[in-house]
Write a protein that holds these residues in place. Structure first.
Motif, PDB file in Angstrom:
ATOM      1  N   LEU A 115       3.175  -9.125 -10.490  1.00  0.00           N
ATOM      2  CA  LEU A 115       3.217 -10.582 -10.354  1.00  0.00           C
ATOM      3  C   LEU A 115       1.912 -11.090  -9.740  1.00  0.00           C
ATOM      4  O   LEU A 115       1.281 -12.026 -10.252  1.00  0.00           O
ATOM      5  CB  LEU A 115       4.408 -10.980  -9.469  1.00  0.00           C
ATOM      6  CG  LEU A 115       4.567 -12.475  -9.180  1.00  0.00           C
ATOM      7  CD1 LEU A 115       4.975 -13.230 -10.446  1.00  0.00           C
ATOM      8  CD2 LEU A 115       5.613 -12.707  -8.074  1.00  0.00           C
ATOM      9  N   PHE A 116       1.486 -10.448  -8.664  1.00  0.00           N
ATOM     10  CA  PHE A 116       0.250 -10.881  -8.007  1.00  0.00           C
ATOM     11  C   PHE A 116      -0.973 -10.578  -8.875  1.00  0.00           C
ATOM     12  O   PHE A 116      -1.933 -11.346  -8.889  1.00  0.00           O
ATOM     13  CB  PHE A 116       0.123 -10.262  -6.610  1.00  0.00           C
ATOM     14  CG  PHE A 116       0.836 -11.075  -5.568  1.00  0.00           C
ATOM     15  CD1 PHE A 116       2.222 -11.107  -5.521  1.00  0.00           C
ATOM     16  CD2 PHE A 116       0.138 -11.848  -4.652  1.00  0.00           C
ATOM     17  CE1 PHE A 116       2.901 -11.881  -4.576  1.00  0.00           C
ATOM     18  CE2 PHE A 116       0.806 -12.622  -3.703  1.00  0.00           C
ATOM     19  CZ  PHE A 116       2.188 -12.635  -3.669  1.00  0.00           C
ATOM     20  N   PHE A 139      -2.885  -6.940  -5.102  1.00  0.00           N
ATOM     21  CA  PHE A 139      -2.735  -6.573  -3.684  1.00  0.00           C
ATOM     22  C   PHE A 139      -3.941  -5.796  -3.173  1.00  0.00           C
ATOM     23  O   PHE A 139      -4.311  -5.898  -2.003  1.00  0.00           O
ATOM     24  CB  PHE A 139      -1.477  -5.728  -3.471  1.00  0.00           C
ATOM     25  CG  PHE A 139      -0.197  -6.510  -3.557  1.00  0.00           C
ATOM     26  CD1 PHE A 139      -0.148  -7.859  -3.238  1.00  0.00           C
ATOM     27  CD2 PHE A 139       0.982  -5.882  -3.933  1.00  0.00           C
ATOM     28  CE1 PHE A 139       1.048  -8.577  -3.306  1.00  0.00           C
ATOM     29  CE2 PHE A 139       2.177  -6.580  -3.998  1.00  0.00           C
ATOM     30  CZ  PHE A 139       2.211  -7.923  -3.684  1.00  0.00           C
ATOM     31  N   SER A 140      -4.534  -4.990  -4.067  1.00  0.00           N
ATOM     32  CA  SER A 140      -5.648  -4.145  -3.624  1.00  0.00           C
ATOM     33  C   SER A 140      -6.797  -4.982  -3.052  1.00  0.00           C
ATOM     34  O   SER A 140      -7.515  -4.529  -2.164  1.00  0.00           O
ATOM     35  CB  SER A 140      -6.127  -3.253  -4.774  1.00  0.00           C
ATOM     36  OG  SER A 140      -6.352  -4.032  -5.921  1.00  0.00           O
ATOM     37  N   ASP A 145      -3.163   1.757  -6.264  1.00  0.00           N
ATOM     38  CA  ASP A 145      -3.538   0.859  -7.354  1.00  0.00           C
ATOM     39  C   ASP A 145      -4.499   1.489  -8.359  1.00  0.00           C
ATOM     40  O   ASP A 145      -4.886   0.835  -9.328  1.00  0.00           O
ATOM     41  CB  ASP A 145      -4.121  -0.457  -6.813  1.00  0.00           C
ATOM     42  CG  ASP A 145      -3.787  -1.633  -7.748  1.00  0.00           C
ATOM     43  OD1 ASP A 145      -2.644  -1.706  -8.226  1.00  0.00           O
ATOM     44  OD2 ASP A 145      -4.666  -2.465  -8.014  1.00  0.00           O
ATOM     45  N   ASP A 146      -4.888   2.743  -8.146  1.00  0.00           N
ATOM     46  CA  ASP A 146      -5.671   3.432  -9.177  1.00  0.00           C
ATOM     47  C   ASP A 146      -4.870   3.473 -10.474  1.00  0.00           C
ATOM     48  O   ASP A 146      -3.656   3.679 -10.453  1.00  0.00           O
ATOM     49  CB  ASP A 146      -5.947   4.892  -8.768  1.00  0.00           C
ATOM     50  CG  ASP A 146      -7.152   5.043  -7.854  1.00  0.00           C
ATOM     51  OD1 ASP A 146      -7.849   4.033  -7.603  1.00  0.00           O
ATOM     52  OD2 ASP A 146      -7.394   6.167  -7.378  1.00  0.00           O
ATOM     53  N   GLY A 158      -7.990  -5.732   4.631  1.00  0.00           N
ATOM     54  CA  GLY A 158      -7.163  -5.365   5.785  1.00  0.00           C
ATOM     55  C   GLY A 158      -5.879  -6.167   5.913  1.00  0.00           C
ATOM     56  O   GLY A 158      -5.301  -6.256   6.995  1.00  0.00           O
ATOM     57  N   LEU A 159      -5.422  -6.735   4.806  1.00  0.00           N
ATOM     58  CA  LEU A 159      -4.180  -7.514   4.833  1.00  0.00           C
ATOM     59  C   LEU A 159      -3.099  -6.837   3.999  1.00  0.00           C
ATOM     60  O   LEU A 159      -3.372  -6.319   2.915  1.00  0.00           O
ATOM     61  CB  LEU A 159      -4.427  -8.920   4.270  1.00  0.00           C
ATOM     62  CG  LEU A 159      -5.396  -9.792   5.059  1.00  0.00           C
ATOM     63  CD1 LEU A 159      -5.695 -11.072   4.295  1.00  0.00           C
ATOM     64  CD2 LEU A 159      -4.800 -10.118   6.435  1.00  0.00           C
ATOM     65  N   TYR A 160      -1.897  -6.861   4.510  1.00  0.00           N
ATOM     66  CA  TYR A 160      -0.761  -6.281   3.802  1.00  0.00           C
ATOM     67  C   TYR A 160       0.409  -7.266   3.806  1.00  0.00           C
ATOM     68  O   TYR A 160       0.522  -8.086   4.717  1.00  0.00           O
ATOM     69  CB  TYR A 160      -0.291  -5.006   4.499  1.00  0.00           C
ATOM     70  CG  TYR A 160      -1.291  -3.892   4.503  1.00  0.00           C
ATOM     71  CD1 TYR A 160      -1.288  -2.936   3.487  1.00  0.00           C
ATOM     72  CD2 TYR A 160      -2.223  -3.772   5.520  1.00  0.00           C
ATOM     73  CE1 TYR A 160      -2.201  -1.902   3.484  1.00  0.00           C
ATOM     74  CE2 TYR A 160      -3.150  -2.733   5.527  1.00  0.00           C
ATOM     75  CZ  TYR A 160      -3.131  -1.807   4.505  1.00  0.00           C
ATOM     76  OH  TYR A 160      -4.025  -0.776   4.502  1.00  0.00           O
TER      77      TYR A 160
END
Lengths: 160, 160, 160, 160
Positions: free
Chosen positions: D52-53, D60-61, B86-87, D67-69
């Motif tokens: 989108l997120f 997402f980062s 995400d960088d 610690g969630l994916y």
């Protein structure tokens, strides 16, 4: 359109699938979750179908030399368990549907001697250099008639 | 052969390099060390040179339409700091060497507004559809003469 | 810093390189020039060094299990001839430089039984999970002392 | 399990999908048929869901930092038209199914201002660092309740 032989069942290779290649998971294939990236599996499917056709005695390169390609029209993959760096995977593949201009190939990826990692299928259309759909050449159809269990041929292949 | 204008210096964009693109690091780009995979940088270099030429007003697609490609003959990358998922990265590129049939492009990849992540260069030969080396078309050479600082042209370009 | 043993010479595998893997070129590896994409070679280098270390009896996965990685600090590749779809390539690799914290690995990629396609090298630093440089563990150093021709060790390895 | 809102229809973006990113096709993405390789589309889907997120205000980062994916459990792509080198594509994405532990995201890739190239979906499970399924954190669930049309929530989300 051809008739579908079998649905891949999690953990159970269908009779139509045969082991065609082994694959060692690379750093290049993995992601920051430290598992094989979901998109990397599609390379494995390519290896699977290339080796399946080579095992039939008709490597894709022979078709490419004649200006024919198997364009992918659909791809689907279900991920059952993660694959990790340096895992040795086994790729199974099989032709499960054939009609005059289309093919379906099913796949199962598992840990060598172990559990199912992913199941997948791809659908293909035979196209020429310009990407236009063409009918399966007689030679390839004859090959498929030998290689695939009889019921895999859809009703329309007789009329081609 | 052309003369090399400048050596990329760690952390210091050379005057010949210009910012041409931004890039957001994907899961697909990273590896189990949770950093961008070393091989993923070569995609960024491709983006860099494509956008550099587009900024010149001569997108590669124009050359491809005429059956010309810039084949890579050498690529080198030095990794100064890791890039993470995400960088947002910034890609700088510049033509640093030109002769009748060859080009060198230099690159610098840095965190947006921050530190240098990688420095790199690629060397290219102009080739035709069959992969045979051909001379730079006059149109491309004229473009380069405008786009690149004069000393970047090697002595042999006058004799073309 | 270690001393460099050998420069890869076009078409001539250096004595320090050994055949470690075969690779079949995929559609996934190629580009619209119908040759292997320049960035795809870096996967082959990864396969080369993974199999080189496995042949030494120390697969990378053992090091990863201990939280150690070989981070790439530099990569360079020279492209001598194109590789085409379905070509079978042979990957040669060898350790050519070793010091307390750094390694250099050289590579040669050729058509199976044929001509050189690419020569390359990568430089590596041993790092921990946090990406911090650490010294080569004694076990790995002992391995390298057996695996590599003596002069490949730089003078500073005795002081570690 | 959540209820599916909408089936992507060829050529017709469903109301639930929104334009989230543009993408320029690279040499790296294409294959010897001179079209975008079928496996390259899965990078575009990743870009689509990441953006989108991010548009939701929850990149997402942020989740990875906790610690969630979002592990992919299924991916499917249908290819309607080829994408060519240097094409500018537009990626549309939308959340179409949500339950306590699972998500479905739908995608449409089209030429900028033009025709549909591909439609796709991915299914995801929320997992922790060890890859174990965990329930959606309340914060993410609250976000989704705002971002997604109400019927997209399955009945079981109330019991969480």
């Amino acid at each position: 359109m051809g008739k579908r032989l079998a649905e891949p069942v999690s953990g159970e290779p269908t009779p139509a699938l045969r082991a065609v290649a082994k694959y060692r998971v690379l750093f290049a294939d993995c992601d920051p979750m430290r598992v094989m990236y979901y998109g990397s599996y599609f390379r494995l499917l390519e290896i699977g179908r290339a080796e399946l056709f080579r095992a039939f005695g008709h490597a894709f390169s022979c078709y490419i030399a004649r200006g024919l390609y198997l364009a992918v029209t659909e791809a689907q993959c279900r991920y059952w368990r993660p694959a990790f760096y340096d895992d040795e995977l086994e790729i199974l593949a099989g032709l499960t549907e054939v009609s005059g201009v289309r093919l379906r190939i099913d796949y199962l990826v598992k840990k060598s001697g172990g559990e199912t990692v992913a199941t997948a299928f791809t659908r293909h259309a035979v196209v020429n250099e310009q990407g236009r759909p063409v009918r399966l050449p007689a030679e390839l159809r004859a090959l498929l008639q030998e290689a695939v269990p009889a019921p895999a041929f859809g009703g329309d292949h007789r009329s081609t």
